[in-house]
Scaffold this motif. Structure first.
Motif, mmCIF file in Angstrom:
data_model
loop_
_atom_site.group_PDB
_atom_site.id
_atom_site.type_symbol
_atom_site.label_atom_id
_atom_site.label_comp_id
_atom_site.label_asym_id
_atom_site.label_seq_id
_atom_site.Cartn_x
_atom_site.Cartn_y
_atom_site.Cartn_z
ATOM 1 N N GLY A 18 -1.686 45.825 -22.270
ATOM 2 C CA GLY A 18 -2.807 44.914 -22.111
ATOM 3 C C GLY A 18 -3.992 45.541 -21.397
ATOM 4 N N TRP A 39 -5.633 39.112 -29.906
ATOM 5 C CA TRP A 39 -4.552 39.880 -29.278
ATOM 6 C C TRP A 39 -3.205 39.275 -29.664
ATOM 7 C CZ3 TRP A 39 -3.176 44.237 -27.033
ATOM 8 C CH2 TRP A 39 -2.002 44.311 -26.302
ATOM 9 N N SER A 55 -1.551 40.057 -20.092
ATOM 10 C CA SER A 55 -2.481 39.799 -21.200
ATOM 11 C C SER A 55 -2.513 38.315 -21.569
ATOM 12 C CB SER A 55 -2.094 40.634 -22.419
ATOM 13 O OG SER A 55 -0.742 40.414 -22.769
ATOM 14 N N THR A 66 -5.499 34.715 -28.215
ATOM 15 C CA THR A 66 -4.266 35.388 -27.821
ATOM 16 C C THR A 66 -3.040 34.693 -28.397
ATOM 17 O OG1 THR A 66 -5.330 36.057 -25.755
ATOM 18 C CG2 THR A 66 -2.924 36.171 -25.825
#
Length: 369
Positions: A18, A39, A55, A66
């Motif tokens: 991350g 991500w 992260s 994410t």
């Protein structure tokens, strides 16, 4: 999976990378790229425990879409988590198909790790260009098997080149935060030691530090990143210290990327595992360090990372089998006693990591043309 608008979609993926991804994200934003960023990473930083990776905590706050992927891996030894982890391997590929079909990315940049592997394989099969980045001095297991599905392979150290097809591979260095500053300065009256086993923490390092702490605090300030699991334990230790020693000791369970850089920059020396990203920060900052490699890392990569930093002239390598409170203190005082000589020897040395983020962004841009 191409789209008909001008905004490109870039998926970044990785297991425990991350911080590396964040540096690349910063560079993308610095260059004002018209890219949507995503991500895909691990759901937990520790197998079988609900410890969120950094992260998943901080990327959404930075506006990064994410996703946590359900992914399994091959474990080095049989544990209670081995069978459940194996069963999650096929689930990981199904989940990767779902996520990539939903996102429809134009390119994938992988930093390796078991969470990234199904994403890379599915992207390769779908015809999405894949760039993989190897942070270590050798090769990570996931990146080794991802190479077949990748279009470009960026490596941090030339020692990794032998593991990848020559025609795909280029040396970029390892992206390092721009706010990591040079350590070439005079030794302060009360030096500061930053102790970390990574964001997940290291019980082995913490145990040695616990016994050495009374002696360390006599001569040093200490900032201790314990990991979430042992934060309460060391906060209780802090509470029992007298007021003077309390001022010299700070405990954190987990910190965001900017706070990590702040602590790193304010420290005089570092005690840490020998992850690739930590070594890169050491080289860029020229910070004298004591590295305790994780002994079970694939291809003994952490010891090789540590040796790389040692050969550069900045690190003392303390193997885990040799780690005791006494040996740790001996290494700390060695660095202090040889401080000026160490910094003089590395003052003119350069690392390829300084412009690594720019090179990776250029690779992404080439694949988006």
């Amino acid at each position: 999976m191409a789209k008909n608008n001008d905004t490109k979609k870039v998926v970044l993926t990785g297991g425990h990378a991350g911080s590396t991804a964040y540096v690349v994200i910063e560079e993308i934003r610095k260059q004002n790229k018209n890219w949507d960023l995503y991500w895909i990473g691990s759901k937990s930083s520790i197998e079988g425990a609900k410890v969120p990776p950094i992260s998943s905590i901080y990327f959404p706050k930075y506006g990064i879409k994410t996703y946590g992927i359900i992914a399994g891996r091959l474990q080095r030894k049989f544990t209670l988590h081995t069978v459940p982890s194996l069963l999650k391997i096929p689930i990981g590929f199904i989940h990767a198909i779902y996520l990539l079909a939903k996102i429809k990315p134009d390119v994938v940049l992988s930093f390796g790790g078991f969470s990234a592997f199904p994403v890379v394989v599915v992207a390769g099969i779908f015809g999405i260009p894949v760039i993989i980045h190897e942070q270590t001095s050798v090769v990570g297991r996931a990146n080794k098997y991802s190479a077949t599905f990748s279009k470009r392979i960026a490596i941090s150290r030339d020692t990794s080149a032998r593991f990848f097809p020559k025609e795909k591979t280029l040396l970029t260095g390892n992206p390092t935060p721009y706010d990591i500053k040079s350590n070439l300065k005079n030794l302060p009256k009360i030096p500061a030691i930053f102790i970390t086993g990574g964001q997940s923490g290291s019980v082995v390092i913490n145990d040695a530090v616990e016994s050495a702490l009374p002696k360390l605090l006599k001569d040093f300030r200490v900032v201790h990143l314990t990991g979430i699991r042992q934060e309460d334990k060391f906060r209780h230790i802090w509470e029992k210290l007298d007021s003077k020693l309390k001022e010299r000791y700070k405990v954190y369970g987990q910190v965001d990327f900017k706070k990590y850089s702040e602590i790193f920059n304010s420290s005089t020396l570092l005690i840490s595992r020998a992850g690739a990203n930590t070594v890169s920060k050491i080289l860029v900052s020229k910070k004298p360090s004591i590295l305790i490699p994780l002994p079970i890392s694939y291809l003994n990569e952490q010891e090789k990372n540590a040796i790389y930093a040692k050969n550069f002239g900045l690190a003392r390598v303390l193997l885990q089998d040799d780690l005791t409170p006494e040996s740790l203190l001996d290494e700390v005082f060695y660095l202090i006693e040889n401080w000026n000589e160490i910094l003089d020897n590395v003052s003119k040395k350069e690392t390829p990591d300084v412009h690594a983020a720019e090179k990776l962004v250029s690779l992404i841009e080439e694949e988006l043309k």
